[in-house]
Design an enzyme around this catalytic site. Sequence first.
Site, mmCIF file in Angstrom:
data_model
loop_
_atom_site.group_PDB
_atom_site.id
_atom_site.type_symbol
_atom_site.label_atom_id
_atom_site.label_comp_id
_atom_site.label_asym_id
_atom_site.label_seq_id
_atom_site.Cartn_x
_atom_site.Cartn_y
_atom_site.Cartn_z
ATOM 1 N N GLY A 233 0.832 -1.203 0.000
ATOM 2 C CA GLY A 233 0.000 0.000 0.000
ATOM 3 C C GLY A 233 0.863 1.247 0.000
ATOM 4 O O GLY A 233 0.770 2.073 -0.880
ATOM 5 N N GLU A 699 7.377 3.771 8.799
ATOM 6 C CA GLU A 699 7.759 5.020 8.124
ATOM 7 C C GLU A 699 9.219 5.344 8.415
ATOM 8 O O GLU A 699 9.983 5.695 7.521
ATOM 9 C CB GLU A 699 6.901 6.191 8.615
ATOM 10 C CG GLU A 699 5.468 5.870 8.934
ATOM 11 C CD GLU A 699 4.577 5.658 7.729
ATOM 12 O OE1 GLU A 699 4.915 6.127 6.639
ATOM 13 O OE2 GLU A 699 3.537 5.000 7.891
HETATM 14 MO MO1 MOS Z 1 1.667 4.972 5.350
HETATM 15 S S1 MOS Z 1 1.984 6.607 4.152
HETATM 16 O O1 MOS Z 1 0.932 5.966 6.532
HETATM 17 O O2 MOS Z 1 0.620 3.935 4.543
#
Ligand code: MOS
Length: 732
Positions: A233, A699
């Site tokens: 994703g 992240e």
């Molecule tokens: Mo991540 S950009 O929060 O899927």
Amino acid sequence: MSPQPQAAVGAPLSRVDGRLKVTGKALYAAEHDVDGVVHAVIVDSSIGRGRITSIDTGAAEALPGVLKVIHHRNAPKLPYRDNSASNNPPEGRRLRVFQDDRVRFHGQPVAVVVATTLEAAQHGASLVEVDYDAERPSTDLTEAEPDEPTRYARGDAEAALRSAAVRLDLTYRTARNHHNPMEPHATIARWNGDKLTVWDKTQWVVGTQTELAAVFGLDLDAVRVISPFVGGGFGTALRCWPHVVVAALAARETKRPVKLVLSRKQMYLGTGFRPSYEYRLRLGSDRRGRLAAAVHDLDAETSSYEKFTEAVLAAGQMLYSMPHVSQAYRTVPLDLPTPLWMRGPGFQTASFVIESAMDELAHELGVDPIELRRRNEPAEDESSGLPFSTRRLRECYSVGAREFGWDRRNPEPRSTREGDWLIGRGMAAGVYDTARMPARARARLDADGTALVEAAATDMGPGTYTSQTQVAADALGLTVRTVTFRLGDSLYPPTPPHGGSMTMASVGSATLDACNKVRRQAIGLAVGDRESPLYGVAADDVVVRGGRLHVKNDPARGETYRRLLTRNDRTHLEADGSFAPPSGPQRHSFYGYNATFAEVAVDATLGLVRVRRVLGVYDAGRIISPKLADSQAIGGMVGGIGTALLEHTLTDHRDGRIVNANLADYLVPVNADVPDLKAIYLDGEDREADPLGVKGLGELVMIGVAPAIANAVFNATGRRVRELPITAEALL
Ligand code: MOS
């Protein structure tokens, strides 16, 4: 309560859903077997801005198998209720499919063809004739008029800059990036009367549920969204995009279940992207490199109909100590679809700019880049005055420097050569905020000694199934094999978006709470049961291990869940769990940190950059699942290599068309681009952040990679490239 023994958490387990995935039994959105499903193919606008003047659907409708062609002339008006309270979309007015004749970006859905076969739908889509009154779109960030800025200021940065002994004035540019997950967006929609069921690629079943309810004017419980597996994703599936509405609308209009899968090309047209930035950073310091002031001026792409912003400013306010900061963040409305978060949102862009600039300052002053950062380490979060919950960036530097062999780096640019190759080493710091949001989970312990835990969460790849199972197993005192964790269904207890690295902290803490409650129920039952060997023992003295309750200091005294529940005629024990970050004023500043190191080789004549190794050292709190954490880190580093050297969505500004909307021309790293990657996690936990002590990882592992590579390229070549991706052309 006695702390439970931790057997599963911290163990390097393989994915509990690994076998399903490698045997093809894990069902992704388009793979669910829905009886009588028909196919929908979207017709995309071929202009970048303007109006539709006519649509001729005759040829498509005459095609055998075509059931219906839907467009703005024949589509029903949809309620499109406001959904900003539950969905927190960007400010503005969301794109409403087939509700008017306006074209707002190249590739906007203008019609959909529904047919009994995919082939007929595709053929039909190619036969729809659309005429336009086209205008020239505005798609160039550097040419268009920005909005009024969002500002931040402390001190007087302009004045401090003027009086600073050392001043840098640097402008960086970053390319637009698309997420490019392996699995394309796909939706199957089925109506049963006024009830809608949707199988969708989404990182937030609850968000898709609330949005569909709002668009179609339904009660929330009339919409069910199912998404057990997501094939990658990186943020693209955090929003319910127009094509999901198209699928549901097509199903309602044809009274058939409809499957809609975006083509790879369509993955670049209307499902979000990391916006392009132009970012000017001015830094002022003394001769020793103590920062006095920073002025940040940035322009960012957004759409004409929504104002998308992300957390680009935060790092500049807190990563380094300085009294004077001034920031202006301007969105630039363009004839593009609305951007969306992409891995490391905001911080990734800020990190490239700030960490490149720190490297430039270090070079200017002749100070080692790590030493420069150490000299500017803040004692508290200077944007809020709050203490850091944990901040171990110094340790990241020292562990990383030792492991990487930083002392063997020659600071003189273009000083290290191996044949045709110039060798360079660089580093960067990384920061990402520790996000948590309210979440719920439900746990059930059955009399056979197995447990089931459910939450509406998502697993787009980090390993949510596995890590939640680990947390549940330890809290229940069961082995991993006897616990099943289910996710990806809006019927399960609600959870926040599977993004912003908040799933482990938020859903994990809710899972922990639910399972703790079930264990306590069982312990309560045992110590009050005259027939239990645990009768009369203080509940606090009982622990559970391998499905057996026993006195903590007397393992022989106890019995199994199975015996306890069976004897008491209980089919199961069940509890709802929840987590919410503390409300009211914050008492700490929560961030995860890293130091990232890269070594590159640059072909001296061809400008070709090869990354030779990357090392990341992370202050990410407690690591629940080390093997999956490694997998996260490797993926993040690969993503960082892509951002640094390859990824660039190119627009033809004459008509707003994306010219490289395919995986042959939009470059992402392949195996040959990926060297030895290594991740190290500092031991420890963040007790202030959440009950599990985690700070989020997905992240953080990407942030810092691009600037470390850019800084290594400078060290190798003496060429400072302030534009991503760094191309061979820029190095020639
Ligand atoms: Mo991540 S950009 O929060 O899927």
